[in-house]
Enzyme design. Structure first.
Site, PDB file in Angstrom:
ATOM      1  N   CYS A 119       0.914  -1.156  -0.118  1.00 59.21           N
ATOM      2  CA  CYS A 119      -0.022  -0.042   0.014  1.00 59.21           C
ATOM      3  C   CYS A 119       0.871   1.194  -0.035  1.00 59.21           C
ATOM      4  O   CYS A 119       1.832   1.149   0.472  1.00 59.21           O
ATOM      5  CB  CYS A 119      -1.000   0.021   1.165  1.00 59.21           C
ATOM      6  SG  CYS A 119      -1.177  -1.472   1.880  1.00 59.21           S
TER       7      CYS A 119
ATOM      8  N   LYS B  10       5.005  -9.649   3.122  1.00 59.68           N
ATOM      9  CA  LYS B  10       4.286  -9.890   1.655  1.00 59.68           C
ATOM     10  C   LYS B  10       5.115  -8.948   0.788  1.00 59.68           C
ATOM     11  O   LYS B  10       4.816  -7.710   0.916  1.00 59.68           O
ATOM     12  CB  LYS B  10       2.884  -9.988   1.590  1.00 59.68           C
ATOM     13  CG  LYS B  10       2.307 -10.319   0.062  1.00 59.68           C
ATOM     14  CD  LYS B  10       0.820 -10.823   0.140  1.00 59.68           C
ATOM     15  CE  LYS B  10       0.464 -10.950  -1.205  1.00 59.68           C
ATOM     16  NZ  LYS B  10      -0.896 -11.344  -1.110  1.00 59.68           N
TER      17      LYS B  10
ATOM     18  N   GLY C 122      -3.211 -13.685 -11.800  1.00 55.58           N
ATOM     19  CA  GLY C 122      -3.658 -14.683 -12.638  1.00 55.58           C
ATOM     20  C   GLY C 122      -2.250 -15.073 -13.536  1.00 55.58           C
ATOM     21  O   GLY C 122      -1.332 -14.784 -13.360  1.00 55.58           O
TER      22      GLY C 122
ATOM     23  N   GLY D 247       1.154 -16.425  -7.176  1.00 55.71           N
ATOM     24  CA  GLY D 247       1.117 -15.633  -8.451  1.00 55.71           C
ATOM     25  C   GLY D 247       0.616 -16.794  -9.750  1.00 55.71           C
ATOM     26  O   GLY D 247       1.544 -17.459 -10.245  1.00 55.71           O
TER      27      GLY D 247
ATOM     28  N   GLY E  21      -4.370 -17.711  -5.480  1.00 56.22           N
ATOM     29  CA  GLY E  21      -5.097 -16.451  -5.426  1.00 56.22           C
ATOM     30  C   GLY E  21      -6.260 -16.550  -6.403  1.00 56.22           C
ATOM     31  O   GLY E  21      -7.172 -17.076  -5.976  1.00 56.22           O
TER      32      GLY E  21
HETATM   33  C1  LIG Z   1      -9.502  -9.554  -5.834  1.00 55.64           C
HETATM   34  C2  LIG Z   1      -8.084  -9.294  -5.328  1.00 55.64           C
HETATM   35  C3  LIG Z   1      -7.874  -8.762  -3.900  1.00 55.64           C
HETATM   36  C4  LIG Z   1      -6.767  -8.986  -3.381  1.00 55.64           C
HETATM   37  N1  LIG Z   1      -6.616  -8.367  -2.070  1.00 55.64           N
HETATM   38  C5  LIG Z   1      -5.408  -8.578  -1.272  1.00 55.64           C
HETATM   39  C6  LIG Z   1      -5.266  -8.016  -0.007  1.00 55.64           C
HETATM   40  O1  LIG Z   1      -6.101  -7.679   0.568  1.00 55.64           O
HETATM   41  N2  LIG Z   1      -4.174  -8.049   0.728  1.00 55.64           N
HETATM   42  C7  LIG Z   1      -2.826  -8.694  -0.048  1.00 55.64           C
HETATM   43  O2  LIG Z   1      -1.687  -8.833   0.466  1.00 55.64           O
HETATM   44  N3  LIG Z   1      -3.033  -9.098  -1.430  1.00 55.64           N
HETATM   45  C8  LIG Z   1      -4.167  -9.237  -1.926  1.00 55.64           C
HETATM   46  N4  LIG Z   1      -4.305  -9.417  -3.156  1.00 55.64           N
HETATM   47  C9  LIG Z   1      -3.283 -10.190  -3.967  1.00 55.64           C
HETATM   48  C10 LIG Z   1      -3.353 -11.638  -3.846  1.00 55.64           C
HETATM   49  O3  LIG Z   1      -3.227 -12.240  -2.579  1.00 55.64           O
HETATM   50  C11 LIG Z   1      -2.018 -12.447  -4.895  1.00 55.64           C
HETATM   51  O4  LIG Z   1      -0.726 -11.743  -3.983  1.00 55.64           O
HETATM   52  C12 LIG Z   1      -2.084 -12.025  -6.312  1.00 55.64           C
HETATM   53  O5  LIG Z   1      -3.454 -11.828  -6.564  1.00 55.64           O
HETATM   54  C13 LIG Z   1      -1.258 -12.840  -6.998  1.00 55.64           C
HETATM   55  O6  LIG Z   1      -1.691 -14.295  -6.870  1.00 55.64           O
HETATM   56  P1  LIG Z   1      -2.806 -14.830  -8.128  1.00 55.64           P
HETATM   57  O7  LIG Z   1      -1.983 -14.558  -9.548  1.00 55.64           O
HETATM   58  O8  LIG Z   1      -2.736 -16.196  -7.769  1.00 55.64           O
HETATM   59  O9  LIG Z   1      -3.881 -14.136  -7.906  1.00 55.64           O
HETATM   60  C14 LIG Z   1      -5.607  -9.614  -3.817  1.00 55.64           C
HETATM   61  C15 LIG Z   1      -6.012 -10.123  -4.967  1.00 55.64           C
HETATM   62  C16 LIG Z   1      -7.043  -9.954  -5.804  1.00 55.64           C
HETATM   63  C17 LIG Z   1      -7.354 -10.665  -7.107  1.00 55.64           C
END
Ligand SMILES: Cc1cc2nc3c(=O)[nH]c(=O)nc-3n(C[C@H](O)[C@H](O)[C@H](O)COP(=O)(O)O)c2cc1C
Ligand SMILES: Cc1cc2nc3c(=O)[nH]c(=O)nc-3n(C[C@H](O)[C@H](O)[C@H](O)COP(=O)(O)OP(=O)(O)OC[C@H]3O[C@@H](n4cnc5c(N)ncnc54)[C@H](O)[C@@H]3O)c2cc1C
Ligand SMILES: Cc1cc2nc3c(=O)[nH]c(=O)nc-3n(C[C@H](O)[C@H](O)[C@H](O)COP(=O)(O)OP(=O)(O)OC[C@H]3O[C@@H](n4cnc5c(N)ncnc54)[C@H](O)[C@@H]3O)c2cc1C
Ligand SMILES: Cc1cc2nc3c(=O)[nH]c(=O)nc-3n(C[C@H](O)[C@H](O)[C@H](O)COP(=O)(O)O)c2cc1C
Ligand code: FES
Ligand code: FES
Lengths: 252, 301, 301, 252
Positions: free
Chosen positions: C129, C164, C216, C242, C264
């Site tokens: 953030c 993270k 994604g 990821g 995710g």
């Molecule tokens: C809808 C959405 C909301 C997310 N909210 C958070 C969050 O609140 N805190 C955080 O650390 N990461 C958040 N992320 C990131 C995911 O935890 C993850 O790091 C990221 O989506 C990559 O993984 P993926 O490709 O498997 O989705 C969010 C991702 C998505 C898609």
């Protein structure tokens, strides 16, 4: 002439469990041994790249491709049917040499794909086409008459055709009447073995190589292969190479 | 020409360029499209001396994209001037030479050498390569280095100088500002994101060099964001690159403010894509009775 | 348990976790899978005070991925302990609370407050953030800030502390080393890449907040590379995130050295994916007669 | 009960140029107004997200979806055929209220999708289903008898059915016999117009809302809508909302 076109599929055929044929419209006439890049045009970017596929046959504007399902791309191609269209870029690559004496084609598995049209087009007085497959269910039957060629095949387990490998079959043949040109396509181990057993006979040997490709037209440099002493682009400098360049340690 | 745009002193007949390393050196595409139809193309990455590049495998497909580790294979500057350039010299399209080097001295030598050619319309400096002399971090990840290299090349040429930026940085705007400050005529972005893929059966990396550059539609959202950011940050033209596979993608980059675009791996899917996009752009503007200047940067903020 | 792995003092029954913001607070998935089957889950991003998040549209699909700008909407720490946690407290799975704040003081306050709960098995600090107090750059893009914040949280808790990391940096290893140096038990990566998408007809950004985080399969090559890099750079466990949408993807991250993974946006495609992956992992190891420790980091280099 | 399953398609049907129906196996019985998330399982990650689709009908384990092609996802769904499978997650969302007196369903275009099953299941003594379409080619014909409902439709250009909008049609109806419950689905402009013309009659009105969705189960917070005075998740708190919550400025 090379073009990139949206080509209409006019027919598809299941050849065996893993292999199928697609017939599509492509006006220009290819040279034996050339290939095309094929991609879906369904507006989905995964899978992303086109796939290189050899000319299996061509006649009167009808291009035939013989394809083996090995992964996602070829699996998706197998789901196409007449009326669908694909993007076809071609013709690409160099072509097989020929002889007016005697020629022997040696194909392993789907490696027979580029050899059929070459056999059909060859002006050789004597044409022999040897094919090797692991087992009966993998056998691909070709139309002997169309190719004006003597076709023979072997299976590793003897479940169909001659029992043994295509190299064994070639070996027997060489002992009777060695051709003056051998053209192969298949696993590289097979190519090397062919060259080895042929080396006492002083025969010209050419192999059709594979490589991962992105563009097929010499633009991405992705398909480069380091041959002994020289580096080539399989798509542009090949896919057909003189055996001496690929396995210089195995004399022809 | 209704679609013409300017990059420094260079007027492009339209904003459709092709990206370095994905368009060979132009002549590879002659069978598929009319080179005269596009604004220009960027050459393969060129270095002073010939370079063999990386061992194979060099490419692997990924979700909506691909990784490459070509390693900037090229025939060197001399062969480029004597053998490559003549093959495209008769076309009415801009030739932008994409240059790279492993030190400032090499960059200077290269530009100085290439200056002898009249057929080169501009330079695009690729700063994504590792700075071998100074620990291996990419030149393009340090704003001071970007400024220094830009200045060095600037001193050697009056031709348009484009600095190509890497996305593998915390804030690409810093790099763009440094380039602008040192006299660049434009910046182009993005180069590939660094990524990898493995063969899980064999438990090894698929690419011989383990890692490669990610390109294709997968990276378009990242590219579009960085281009938009950069357009806000500098006053020189920004050339948008990343994941363009359709005319719609071209529009997106122009709308967020790119003065021109480069089509990269999209050329592999359809080697006539660049020409088709140039044609579609003309039709689009005509149908809407919109000028290219109105289109560029027309995003509402 | 043959699939068990350790993150600091926390033993996970298997390395399959779910990623923050993509798994609600666990209870949303009870109809689709058995929460007991996975190693644990990361809560929605939690802040001390309730937060409404960003205006809509908040999500948009991209090539092999999606952008989100949820804006870390959540009900605040109090509601989390009183209303959310009780809904999952009976499950035998690790609850990792993903925390975020806009200042160090807020982070400290939040951890201190959450420490009263016995059901929390660990913390994951989201440093992506913007640091509102200091110009808006992300906390996670400055190694010194990463160290400071990690240290501050470390002082408040003995529970596993996971940092993270954001991929939007020049060198993620610097951040990982900073986290390790300040006492983190593990690092998790990657968070989303920043990207955007536009509505070219309306000439405006699709997301109300203009930009969002890309997740994604599109980002998997980038994630895999960063995870592998980080595994080489630190001695603490690395959690890979990821683009995981299949068990094969899980394998890839473990093979390059991740001690655990987080699924995710894959949860959106198949809300039973995490359980399926946990199950497949067990079968895979059994069939190969391989231990999880042998699998992790088994990439040949 | 909610589940995520690989569901087999047992039939597909073209309804009109842009609309088609898919019948698939899904054992559980839905509540009227609920929806499912549907995604392809062809191992291609583009497009990436599942798509929310309403229950059009359900009987004896056969779920029917009525889908309009608007973009890539729905276009791809239209290419599915019997024997293919898709992932279906559901049932999701809340459900329509009912009345045993009289009810009127108002659907605009594909908005009729969730209303048919609701009409069929409603216990109301009198059921009226009003539909509006732009033109004849867009008309979707429903089986009146199955729904045990009086069906009427209008087209904007008068090329079929009543000439006018569905709101005009409702207006006429209200002047004769106002129902005690109105349920709508369609463009939000239509919903608001319905609420406006119904406001003199003191009728309960419920609307089915749409939003872009990633998960459909309340996990991603992507579908949030800011309603006047309160923020909701369309997938979990909806898709059905009291008209008073959506357009509080238009009294019911
Ligand atoms: C809808 C959405 C909301 C997310 N909210 C958070 C969050 O609140 N805190 C955080 O650390 N990461 C958040 N992320 C990131 C995911 O935890 C993850 O790091 C990221 O989506 C990559 O993984 P993926 O490709 O498997 O989705 C969010 C991702 C998505 C898609
Ligand atoms: C010049 C040339 C001509 C060819 N002609 C034919 C033909 O006529 N018929 C036919 O069935 N196949 C032919 N191939 C092989 C065919 O291109 C690959 O089988 C196909 O690209 C695999 O795509 P996929 O998506 O199914 O597999 P993927 O999922 O991409 O990969 C599956 C496996 O195939 C390998 N592979 C992937 N791409 C290639 C590639 N471009 N070349 C070689 N191996 C690859 C991968 O390493 C992997 O092990 C030819 C290849 C070349 C280079
Ligand atoms: C609860 C619910 C129930 C629905 N029921 C049905 C139904 O029974 N039949 C039917 O045909 N459609 C229904 N829809 C709409 C359907 O989900 C969208 O038309 C579909 O997701 C569009 O996908 P696409 O890939 O074809 O279009 P895209 O290419 O994704 O987009 C095309 C256009 O559709 C819009 N769109 C994209 N996704 C959605 C979405 N999730 N919701 C609304 N608009 C969207 C985009 O903004 C764009 O303008 C429903 C939507 C919701 C939220
Ligand atoms: C095979 C390949 C080779 C590339 N070679 C170069 C290069 O030599 N110099 C350079 O600046 N960029 C090079 N690039 C990067 C592209 O020019 C472009 O920036 C990148 O691919 C992103 O665009 P795309 O997504 O449209 O492909 C190469 C990309 C690919 C795919
Ligand atoms: S495949 Fe691109 S150069 Fe050969
Ligand atoms: S669609 Fe994910 S919360 Fe509603």
């Amino acid at each position: 002439m090379s073009r990139t076109v949206i080509s209409k599929i006019v027919g598809t055929k299941v050849v065996n469990d893993a292999t199928f044929m697609i017939s599509l419209l492509f006006e220009e006439q290819p040279k034996p041994g050339q290939f095309v890049m094929v991609s879906l045009i369904d507006n989905r970017s995964d899978p992303f790249l086109p796939r290189p596929i050899s000319v299996f046959d061509w006649e009167d504007g009808l291009l035939k491709l013989l394809i083996r399902k090995v992964g996602r791309g070829t699996e998706l191609f197998s789901q196409l049917s007449a009326g669908d269209s694909v993007r076809v870029t071609g013709y690409l690559g160099n072509s097989f040499p020929d002889t007016n004496d005697s020629i022997c084609f040696v194909g392993g598995g789907i490696g027979i794909a580029p050899l059929f049209y070459a056999a059909r087009k060859s002006i050789a007085a004597e044409k022999l086409f040897l094919m090797g497959f692991p087992t009966e269910s993998a056998v691909i039957c070709l139309e002997e008459k169309r190719a004006d060629t003597k076709l023979l095949y072997a299976t590793d387990d003897g479940s169909a055709g001659v029992h043994g490998t295509v190299v064994d079959m070639l070996k027997n043949r060489l002992e009777i009447t060695p051709p003056d040109l051998i053209i192969t396509c298949g696993p590289e181990g097979m190519m090397k073995a062919v060259q080895k057993i042929a080396s006492p006979y002083n025969i010209s040997i050419f192999h059709s190589l594979e490589s991962v490709m992105a563009c097929g037209i010499g633009a991405c440099l992705g398909c480069r292969r380091e041959l002994p002493g020289r580096s080539v682009l399989v798509c542009k400098d090949g896919p057909i190479f003189d055996g001496l360049d690929i396995f210089p340690e195995v004399p022809q | 020409m209704k679609t013409a745009v300017n990059i420094g002193s260079l007027q492009l007949k339209n904003p459709i360029l092709t990206a370095s390393g994905t368009f060979g050196n132009g002549h590879e595409f002659i069978d598929y499209m009319n080179l005269n139809s596009i604004g220009g193309f960027c050459s393969k990455g060129l270095s002073m001396e010939p370079r063999g590049g990386n061992p194979e495998p060099r490419i692997v497909e990924t979700a909506s994209g691909m990784l490459n580790s070509i390693g900037l294979e090229n025939g060197g500057a001399k062969a480029f001037l004597n053998e490559v350039l003549p093959q495209v010299s008769d076309y009415d399209t801009a030739v932008i030479v994409n240059i790279y080097a492993h030190s400032m001295a090499e960059f200077v030598e290269l530009v100085r050498y290439l200056e002898q050619s009249d057929r080169i319309d501009g330079y695009e400096m690729n700063l994504s390569c590792p700075n071998v002399a100074e620990g291996g971090a990419a030149f393009g990840s340090d704003a001071a280095v970007v400024a220094k290299l830009t200045q060095a090349a600037r001193n050697e040429t009056k031709k348009p100088l484009i600095i190509k930026l890497s996305p593998n940085v915390t804030d690409v705007r810093e790099m763009a500002k440094a380039a602008q400050g040192a006299g660049a005529d434009a910046v182009s972005l993005i180069n590939t994101l660094i990524g990898t893929a493995i063969d899980r059966e064999k438990r090894r990396f698929i690419l011989a060099r383990k890692v490669g550059g990610l390109s294709g539609p997968a990276i378009k959202p990242v590219a579009l964001k960085m281009v938009w950011d950069t357009v806000q940050a500098v006053d020189i033209p920004v050339i948008g690159i990343g994941g363009i596979v359709s005319f719609e993608d071209v529009l997106d980059f122009l709308i967020v403010g790119a003065t021109a675009v480069q089509i990269g791996s999209g050329n592999f899917i359809n080697p006539a894509l660049a020409q088709e996009c140039a044609h579609s752009l003309e039709t689009y503007l005509e149908e809407r009775n919109e000028t290219i200047d109105q289109l560029i940067g027309s995003i509402r903020s």
